[in-house]
Scaffold this motif. Structure first.
Motif, mmCIF file in Angstrom:
data_model
loop_
_atom_site.group_PDB
_atom_site.id
_atom_site.type_symbol
_atom_site.label_atom_id
_atom_site.label_comp_id
_atom_site.label_asym_id
_atom_site.label_seq_id
_atom_site.Cartn_x
_atom_site.Cartn_y
_atom_site.Cartn_z
ATOM 1 N N SER A 14 0.812 -1.218 0.000
ATOM 2 C CA SER A 14 0.000 0.000 0.000
ATOM 3 C C SER A 14 0.847 1.271 0.000
ATOM 4 C CB SER A 14 -0.921 0.003 1.216
ATOM 5 O OG SER A 14 -0.146 -0.048 2.394
ATOM 6 N N ALA A 15 2.133 1.147 0.356
ATOM 7 C CA ALA A 15 2.988 2.340 0.379
ATOM 8 C C ALA A 15 3.418 2.759 -1.013
ATOM 9 C CB ALA A 15 4.215 2.083 1.249
ATOM 10 N N PHE A 16 3.075 1.942 -2.001
ATOM 11 C CA PHE A 16 3.523 2.240 -3.367
ATOM 12 C C PHE A 16 2.342 2.184 -4.326
ATOM 13 C CE2 PHE A 16 6.930 0.315 -0.979
ATOM 14 C CZ PHE A 16 7.967 1.203 -1.177
ATOM 15 N N ALA A 17 2.107 3.281 -5.000
ATOM 16 C CA ALA A 17 1.033 3.285 -5.993
ATOM 17 C C ALA A 17 1.444 2.482 -7.217
ATOM 18 C CB ALA A 17 0.707 4.722 -6.393
ATOM 19 N N THR A 18 2.712 2.541 -7.555
ATOM 20 C CA THR A 18 3.239 1.754 -8.670
ATOM 21 C C THR A 18 4.283 0.807 -8.102
ATOM 22 O OG1 THR A 18 3.065 3.782 -9.967
ATOM 23 C CG2 THR A 18 4.178 1.917 -10.993
ATOM 24 N N ALA A 19 4.065 -0.502 -8.295
ATOM 25 C CA ALA A 19 5.006 -1.468 -7.733
ATOM 26 C C ALA A 19 6.366 -1.332 -8.393
ATOM 27 C CB ALA A 19 4.458 -2.877 -7.927
ATOM 28 N N GLY A 20 7.398 -1.573 -7.586
ATOM 29 C CA GLY A 20 8.760 -1.479 -8.100
ATOM 30 C C GLY A 20 9.517 -2.765 -7.907
ATOM 31 N N LEU A 21 10.826 -2.657 -7.913
ATOM 32 C CA LEU A 21 11.675 -3.851 -7.887
ATOM 33 C C LEU A 21 12.349 -4.072 -6.539
ATOM 34 C CD1 LEU A 21 13.447 -3.058 -11.274
ATOM 35 C CD2 LEU A 21 11.523 -4.605 -10.917
ATOM 36 N N SER A 22 12.161 -3.161 -5.607
ATOM 37 C CA SER A 22 12.911 -3.241 -4.358
ATOM 38 C C SER A 22 12.477 -4.446 -3.524
ATOM 39 C CB SER A 22 12.711 -1.959 -3.553
ATOM 40 O OG SER A 22 13.325 -2.101 -2.302
ATOM 41 N N ARG A 23 13.472 -5.155 -3.041
ATOM 42 C CA ARG A 23 13.214 -6.265 -2.118
ATOM 43 C C ARG A 23 13.937 -6.034 -0.791
ATOM 44 N NH1 ARG A 23 10.160 -7.153 -5.474
ATOM 45 N NH2 ARG A 23 9.828 -8.967 -6.815
ATOM 46 N N SER A 24 14.579 -4.901 -0.683
ATOM 47 C CA SER A 24 15.432 -4.669 0.479
ATOM 48 C C SER A 24 15.005 -3.405 1.220
ATOM 49 C CB SER A 24 16.875 -4.531 -0.004
ATOM 50 O OG SER A 24 17.608 -3.733 0.870
ATOM 51 N N GLY A 25 15.138 -3.483 2.538
ATOM 52 C CA GLY A 25 14.779 -2.321 3.340
ATOM 53 C C GLY A 25 15.689 -1.134 3.104
ATOM 54 N N THR A 26 16.895 -1.383 2.626
ATOM 55 C CA THR A 26 17.819 -0.267 2.399
ATOM 56 C C THR A 26 17.507 0.462 1.093
ATOM 57 O OG1 THR A 26 19.350 -1.776 1.346
ATOM 58 C CG2 THR A 26 19.708 -1.311 3.687
ATOM 59 N N LYS A 27 16.711 -0.182 0.225
ATOM 60 C CA LYS A 27 16.323 0.476 -1.036
ATOM 61 C C LYS A 27 14.812 0.666 -1.040
ATOM 62 C CE LYS A 27 19.929 -1.442 -3.989
ATOM 63 N NZ LYS A 27 20.172 -2.232 -5.207
ATOM 64 N N TYR A 28 14.328 1.333 -0.034
ATOM 65 C CA TYR A 28 12.893 1.412 0.168
ATOM 66 C C TYR A 28 12.495 2.877 0.315
ATOM 67 C CZ TYR A 28 8.398 0.122 2.325
ATOM 68 O OH TYR A 28 7.072 -0.050 2.618
ATOM 69 N N VAL A 29 11.920 3.436 -0.731
ATOM 70 C CA VAL A 29 11.481 4.836 -0.680
ATOM 71 C C VAL A 29 9.977 4.865 -0.938
ATOM 72 C CG1 VAL A 29 11.774 7.151 -1.602
ATOM 73 C CG2 VAL A 29 13.713 5.591 -1.547
ATOM 74 N N PRO A 30 9.184 4.863 0.125
ATOM 75 C CA PRO A 30 7.729 4.854 -0.077
ATOM 76 C C PRO A 30 7.241 6.148 -0.704
ATOM 77 C CG PRO A 30 8.250 5.046 2.244
ATOM 78 C CD PRO A 30 9.545 4.870 1.537
ATOM 79 N N ASP A 31 6.047 6.086 -1.275
ATOM 80 C CA ASP A 31 5.448 7.276 -1.877
ATOM 81 C C ASP A 31 5.316 8.375 -0.828
ATOM 82 O OD1 ASP A 31 5.243 5.706 -4.065
ATOM 83 O OD2 ASP A 31 3.059 5.505 -4.033
ATOM 84 N N LEU A 32 5.393 9.592 -1.299
ATOM 85 C CA LEU A 32 5.303 10.751 -0.404
ATOM 86 C C LEU A 32 3.972 11.461 -0.674
ATOM 87 C CD1 LEU A 32 6.857 12.506 1.625
ATOM 88 C CD2 LEU A 32 7.888 13.695 -0.303
ATOM 89 N N GLN A 33 3.138 11.525 0.335
ATOM 90 C CA GLN A 33 1.831 12.167 0.164
ATOM 91 C C GLN A 33 1.676 13.318 1.140
ATOM 92 O OE1 GLN A 33 -1.668 9.764 -0.552
ATOM 93 N NE2 GLN A 33 -2.816 10.914 0.971
ATOM 94 N N THR A 34 1.202 14.435 0.638
ATOM 95 C CA THR A 34 1.030 15.623 1.469
ATOM 96 C C THR A 34 -0.298 16.294 1.125
ATOM 97 O OG1 THR A 34 3.399 15.998 1.513
ATOM 98 C CG2 THR A 34 2.046 17.854 2.092
ATOM 99 N N THR A 35 -0.900 16.858 2.157
ATOM 100 C CA THR A 35 -2.110 17.654 1.945
ATOM 101 C C THR A 35 -1.874 19.058 2.492
ATOM 102 O OG1 THR A 35 -3.544 15.718 2.121
ATOM 103 C CG2 THR A 35 -4.567 17.863 2.473
ATOM 104 N N ILE A 36 -2.180 20.059 1.689
ATOM 105 C CA ILE A 36 -2.132 21.442 2.175
ATOM 106 C C ILE A 36 -3.517 22.063 2.004
ATOM 107 C CG2 ILE A 36 0.307 21.789 1.668
ATOM 108 C CD1 ILE A 36 -0.654 23.446 -0.797
#
Lengths: 222, 364
Positions: B332-354
């Motif tokens: 759920s942290a990714f709108a588009t699935a990627g290739l990362s299998r490792s916690g060190t290469k894990y950049v979840p989507d960034l969502q902000t509301t103003i």
């Protein structure tokens, strides 16, 4: 086998040294790049924060001016040189900024006038800008903002449409307000508003009048 | 014969045994693998941090652009008889795409699109001096209105985007035009296309800025459209964009018509509000049905719902993803699935509301 003077049986130590130096160099390069990325990001974040603080400071300057002008029954004397904010005014014509630079308010007023003269056609009704209020934003915020508090300067001028031939006197209850906020790292944000005063009978107090201010236009200029 | 006497402190010259070599190799490999782990980890951190920084930059650009335009939304003419916020006449914030190219239907609601209109700081603002002969005829403007530069057709020039609208209380027609030609001597402005109707004298005309922000879901881009010519990508790797609207809950929370006139939001004399009261005084969320169910204001083809006039605050929610699929995982942290299998290469989507309060729509 004979050893000559200075030779060692442990020559392979040199290879370890070279390996270690290469790894250290690689790690140092990566570390330095990481530091650059993080430092740059921090600076961008700090500049962004200063710019945002400046924008809200400039906006607050306009709101403060509106709040003070609302108390007046007439704006006839607002554009005159004698008109200044009674509260939001530190009296300094060369205030010191949070980053120790000094603002020249007389120079800034001249700069404002020169810009205005380019925009508004010449004539007896062209706006003449007067310093109305100037102080640190800290004075507006309970508890203060701290060292990064921007310095807010507010000018007022008669709007050029009243056609009374006197830029020092308002004749149609409409004035221009320009607020600039100067923050750290050269942050500077400007908001200009055209506001109008409306006076009407107060429905809650028979015989009394009630003043209100409406916004004709609000623009972030810079 | 001279006897060879080993020098003190030096070992006897002899080779290494296989065991010694194997042990030395094993120790060296272990040390090198540890060092390489450090190097790989540092390189990964660098890449991840660069991607995170890039994502934050893109978020700033997107939000600052939208925030800037929302703050200015509704700024109207500052001079002349038609001065005042645009909200006095028409809706400066519309939850749909407006413009010449591929516009949404009138009275529609799109949760991921917003059109913002405002008059910039400009000298190009004046009124019509006479009725237009027909919708295709040049627009006769007052070139000597207060603020107009001399001998310049009030600063209108070919290519300038402008809005023309009837004065408040006079019917509510408005539309956007692009100036094809400006006749300085005759003080007329010719639009690139015929208007929808012939506007009457005293109608206002001013330069305008239109911005439509929308999400190109196929290419995952935040797009901005100027209402006339071009759709331009603003930020890449945007996976979600939503706008929510909050309005003045009072039935009389929209600008009243001028004395003696009526409007789409008021009827009768004295004017009675037609909008429903939402209760309370703090801004209330406005649903898509509230913003499309009428009362209807304006004239075709630019009609709009009267509830758009009560907008006081807009919430913008934007979600960005990491540029590199290598740093995106699954879940759920990714709108588009990627290739990362490792916690060190894990950049979840960034969502902000103003939330932004358009300054020109809050005190009219």
């Amino acid at each position: 086998m004979t050893l000559r003077r200075g030779e060692s049986w442990f020559g392979e130590r040199g290879a370890a040294l070279v390996c270690a130096l290469m790894v250290i160099a690689l790690l140092s390069t990566l570390g330095a790049a990481l530091v650059v990325v993080v430092t740059t990001e921090c600076l961008i974040g700090a500049n962004h924060r200063a710019a945002q603080l400046g924008l809200y400071g400039a906006d607050a300057g306009v709101e403060r001016a509106i709040g003070e002008l609302r108390r007046l029954a007439s704006w006839q004397a607002v554009p005159s040189a004698a008109s200044t904010s009674p509260d939001f005014n530190d009296g300094a014509m060369a205030p010191r900024m949070p980053d120790d630079t000094v603002l020249d308010l007389a120079g800034l007023t001249a700069e404002r006038q020169a810009e205005s003269d380019v925009f508004y056609p010449g004539g007896p009704d062209r706006p003449v800008w007067r310093l109305f209020a100037h102080a640190s934003l800290d004075r507006m915020v309970a508890g203060g903002i701290g060292a990064a508090s921007p310095y807010v300067v507010v000018w007022v001028a008669d709007d050029p449409d009243d056609l009374d031939g006197d830029p020092d006197r308002d004749a149609n209850n409409i004035v221009l307000v320009r607020s600039e906020a100067f923050g750290v790292r050269g942050a500077r944000r400007t908001v200009e508003a055209t506001i109008a005063l409306h006076t009407a009978l107060d429905a809650t107090m028979p015989g009394a009048t009630r003043s209100d201010v409406s916004l004709i236009a609000w623009r972030q200029v810079r | 014969m001279i006897a060879r006497v080993p020098r003190e402190g030096l070992a006897e010259p002899r080779g290494f045994s296989l065991v010694e070599v194997l042990i030395a190799s094993a120790v060296s490999c272990a040390l090198l693998s540890v060092l390489l782990q450090f190097a790989v980890s540092a390189q990964t951190s660098l890449s991840v941090q660069a991607d995170v920084a890039d994502m934050q930059q893109r978020l700033r650009v997107a939000l600052e652009s939208i925030r800037h335009d929302l703050l200015l939304a509704g700024a109207g003419l500052s001079r002349g008889a038609a001065r005042g916020p645009l909200v006095n006449v028409f809706a400066p914030i519309v939850p749909a795409r407006l413009g010449v190219v591929d516009p949404d239907p009138e009275l529609s609601f799109q949760f991921d699109r917003i059109t913002i209109l405002y008059v910039p700081e400009t000298r190009a603002q004046t009124v019509l001096t006479a009725d237009m002969a027909d919708p295709a005829s040049p627009i006769p403007i007052d070139g000597s209105a207060p603020g107009c530069p001399a001998a310049s057709a009030c600063a209108f020039a070919p290519g300038v985007d402008a809005v023309i609208f009837e004065p408040a209380g006079a019917g509510g027609a408005h539309e956007l035009i692009t100036v094809l030609a400006a006749d300085v001597a005759g003080n007329t402005v010719t639009p690139t296309q015929p208007l929808s109707r012939a506007y009457a004298a005293r109608s206002a005309v001013a330069a305008i800025v239109q911005r439509t922000y929308y999400l190109d879901r196929t290419r995952r881009r935040l797009m901005v459209y100027d209402g006339v010519r071009s759709d331009v990508p603003l930020v890449d790797h945007v996976v979600d964009l939503r706008f929510a609207y909050y309005g003045d809950p009072r039935a009389e929370g929209v600008p009243p018509p001028p004395a003696g006139a009526s409007s789409c939001a008021f009827a009768g004399s004295p004017p009675v509000p037609l909008l429903a009261s939402l209760g309370g005084t703090a801004p209330k969320p406005l649903s898509d049905s509230q913003l499309t169910d009428g009362p209807v204001c304006g004239l075709a083809p630019n009609r709009f719902d009267a509830d758009l006039l009560r907008i006081r605050r807009v919430a913008v929610t934007i979600r960005l993803e990491a540029e590199s699929a290598e740093f995106r995982g699954r879940g759920s942290a990714f709108a588009t699935a990627g290739l990362s299998r490792s916690g060190t290469k894990y950049v979840p989507d960034l969502q902000t509301t103003i939330q932004v309060a358009p300054r020109n729509m809050n005190r009219w």
